[in-house]
Design an enzyme around this catalytic site. Structure first.
Site, PDB file in Angstrom:
ATOM      1  N   HIS A  77     -10.701  40.457  97.545  1.00  0.00           N
ATOM      2  CA  HIS A  77     -12.068  40.335  98.070  1.00  0.00           C
ATOM      3  C   HIS A  77     -12.197  39.141  98.998  1.00  0.00           C
ATOM      4  CE1 HIS A  77     -13.422  37.056  95.281  1.00  0.00           C
ATOM      5  NE2 HIS A  77     -12.624  37.636  94.405  1.00  0.00           N
ATOM      6  N   ASP A  79     -15.241  37.554  99.823  1.00  0.00           N
ATOM      7  CA  ASP A  79     -16.309  36.588  99.562  1.00  0.00           C
ATOM      8  C   ASP A  79     -15.860  35.505  98.595  1.00  0.00           C
ATOM      9  OD1 ASP A  79     -16.276  38.610  97.495  1.00  0.00           O
ATOM     10  OD2 ASP A  79     -18.176  37.811  96.764  1.00  0.00           O
ATOM     11  N   ASP A 140      -9.986  31.935  95.474  1.00  0.00           N
ATOM     12  CA  ASP A 140     -10.561  33.125  94.858  1.00  0.00           C
ATOM     13  C   ASP A 140     -11.482  33.771  95.881  1.00  0.00           C
ATOM     14  OD1 ASP A 140     -11.652  35.046  93.197  1.00  0.00           O
ATOM     15  OD2 ASP A 140     -12.842  33.642  92.023  1.00  0.00           O
ATOM     16  N   GLU A 173     -17.632  40.743  95.806  1.00  0.00           N
ATOM     17  CA  GLU A 173     -17.068  40.860  94.456  1.00  0.00           C
ATOM     18  C   GLU A 173     -17.690  39.853  93.509  1.00  0.00           C
ATOM     19  OE1 GLU A 173     -14.164  39.995  91.148  1.00  0.00           O
ATOM     20  OE2 GLU A 173     -15.047  38.659  92.659  1.00  0.00           O
ATOM     21  N   GLU A 174     -17.985  38.666  94.015  1.00  0.00           N
ATOM     22  CA  GLU A 174     -18.471  37.589  93.158  1.00  0.00           C
ATOM     23  C   GLU A 174     -19.867  37.851  92.597  1.00  0.00           C
ATOM     24  OE1 GLU A 174     -16.667  35.420  92.036  1.00  0.00           O
ATOM     25  OE2 GLU A 174     -15.071  34.929  93.437  1.00  0.00           O
ATOM     26  N   ASP A 196      -6.052  38.857  92.393  1.00  0.00           N
ATOM     27  CA  ASP A 196      -7.310  38.121  92.338  1.00  0.00           C
ATOM     28  C   ASP A 196      -7.304  37.017  91.282  1.00  0.00           C
ATOM     29  OD1 ASP A 196      -9.908  37.314  92.671  1.00  0.00           O
ATOM     30  OD2 ASP A 196     -10.821  39.097  91.800  1.00  0.00           O
ATOM     31  N   HIS A 378     -14.281  28.676  91.565  1.00  0.00           N
ATOM     32  CA  HIS A 378     -15.750  28.602  91.627  1.00  0.00           C
ATOM     33  C   HIS A 378     -16.291  27.181  91.656  1.00  0.00           C
ATOM     34  CE1 HIS A 378     -16.623  32.951  90.028  1.00  0.00           C
ATOM     35  NE2 HIS A 378     -15.584  32.900  90.844  1.00  0.00           N
TER      36      HIS A 378
END
Length: 402
Positions: A77, A79, A140, A173-174, A196, A378
């Site tokens: 992903h 994002d 990520d 995705e997040e 991922d 994150h």
């Protein structure tokens, strides 16, 4: 292009998703990376690369050895998490890491300390990429994109004999909507693999079942000077509701296959309060029991007040891909065979979260997850292990070569 250079190029793109947005993708800046990846795929000779109106990137590479078997998909992903800024990222490169405490930001007194993050001691002599303590890194899942693109680049340049390959790069995705706009009728893969995050030695074939829960509490606002026997403070009953849920079944007290209730947000006033929760469990029956507890708690408060003060709304999010993968053992076997061929150790690890693969598995594309060497995602303490990224390039190539 080396994988490190490719990765550093991708993190220059600010691609944070936005859970409050009503557009698809949730932020238009994700499209900038999507269009860039389409052009990069085309530069590798993948002329059918394209991006759809929702920002999803597709590309297919036909087998070059007359192989008529399965098409294998790789998914990552674009994002990054809304939890920390993804703008103006300034990566720091730590070559030949020696086990020391890493300074992220001296002014903010932010450090990657092995005493706090013992995983670092497993990475001695590896090259690491960290943040500067002001943003997340974006590994990520830009590490996953870099791994997949490097695999394609090397296979094409080396003219290795390989099976049919399909790549899909998703948006959002997040915020849990990453695969909602993947056009399944355009996917040819029999099964796929999200690339991922996590250690390169871990294979993820199970994840949480997930439900989002919205709780609305309606009170009765009266001037505090004359409130006796009249006011019903919604704030008070919001706290009562939360404290009535199992106190030690929360993220800060749980690990491994233990589920939880997690209060993500609380906002409101005496008149009305909104609580946002996520409910998670590996077992569907255990998650159903959490839903029962949540509703039963509301009923008890409503009974005590004599009116429907608390309203609970449960929103299914994703399910445990383990249920699908157990019916498709060849998907896991292909991974483990690759690790064994390369004499690499591997372990199975449960994901205490979800991936695009969890949702894709239930849409007809069995899809476990593979690691990237990304840690502490994150947030400002995120870092990625370049050596593990290179290892995953070897694993993916081994899965494809015929």
């Amino acid at each position: 292009m080396e994988i490190k250079e490719r990765f550093l190029n991708y993190v220059n793109f600010d691609t944070q998703s936005d859970s409050y947005s009503h557009t698809v993708p949730s932020t238009s800046k994700q499209l900038k990376l999507g269009n860039y990846l389409v052009e990069e795929l085309k530069s590798l000779g993948i002329e059918n690369a394209k991006i759809n109106e929702f920002g999803v990137v597709y590309g297919t590479i036909p087998s070059n050895n007359n192989h008529q078997g399965d098409v294998i998909g790789f998914i990552a992903h674009m994002d990054t998490s809304p939890d920390a800024s993804g703008k103006d990222i300034h990566p720091q490169i730590i070559k030949d890491y020696q086990g020391q405490k890493i300074t992220l930001n001296e002014d903010k007194e932010l450090y990657l300390d092995p005493e706090q993050y013992p995983q670092l001691l497993q990475l001695i002599h590896h090259d690491l990429i960290t943040t500067d303590g002001t943003t997340l890194l974006g590994a990520d899942d830009k590490a996953g994109i870099a791994i997949i693109m490097t695999v394609l680049d090397e296979l094409i340049k080396e003219n290795k004999k390989h099976v049919n390959i399909e790549v899909i790069f998703t948006t959002d995705e997040e915020i849990g909507t990453g695969v909602h706009h993947v056009e399944m009728d355009k996917i040819h893969a029999a099964y796929g693999y999200t690339v991922d995050g996590g250690s390169s030695k871990y294979i993820n074939k199970s994840n949480f079942n997930a439900i989002n829960m919205e709780v609305t509490i309606k009170g009765r606002s009266v001037h505090p000077g004359s409130a006796k026997n009249k006011m019903i403070n919604a704030n008070t009953y919001a706290m009562i509701y939360d404290h009535s849920l199992p106190q030690f079944e929360r993220p800060e007290y749980t690990e491994k296959r233990e589920g939880f209730f997690h209060l993500c947000e609380m906002k409101g006033s005496e008149e009305e309060v909104h609580l946002s929760y996520i409910l998670r469990d590996f077992s569907k029956s255990d998650l159903d029991h959490r839903c029962y507890i949540a509703k039963k708690t509301a009923e008890e408060i409503n009974h005590s007040l004599g009116y429907e003060a608390v309203e609970v709304t449960l929103i299914p999010c994703y399910n445990n891909m383990e249920d699908i993968l157990e019916k498709n053992p060849q998907v896991i076997k292909r991974i483990t065979d690759a690790y064994k061929s390369l004499n690499l150790d591997y372990e199975f690890e449960d994901i205490r979260g979800g991936t695009d693969g969890a949702q894709l598995s239930f849409r007809g594309l069995p899809c476990p997850n593979l690691g990237t060497g990304d840690y502490n995602c994150h947030g400002r303490f995120e870092y990625v292990d370049v050596n593990e990224m290179e290892t995953m390039v070897k694993v993916l190539k081994q899965m494809l070569i015929k």
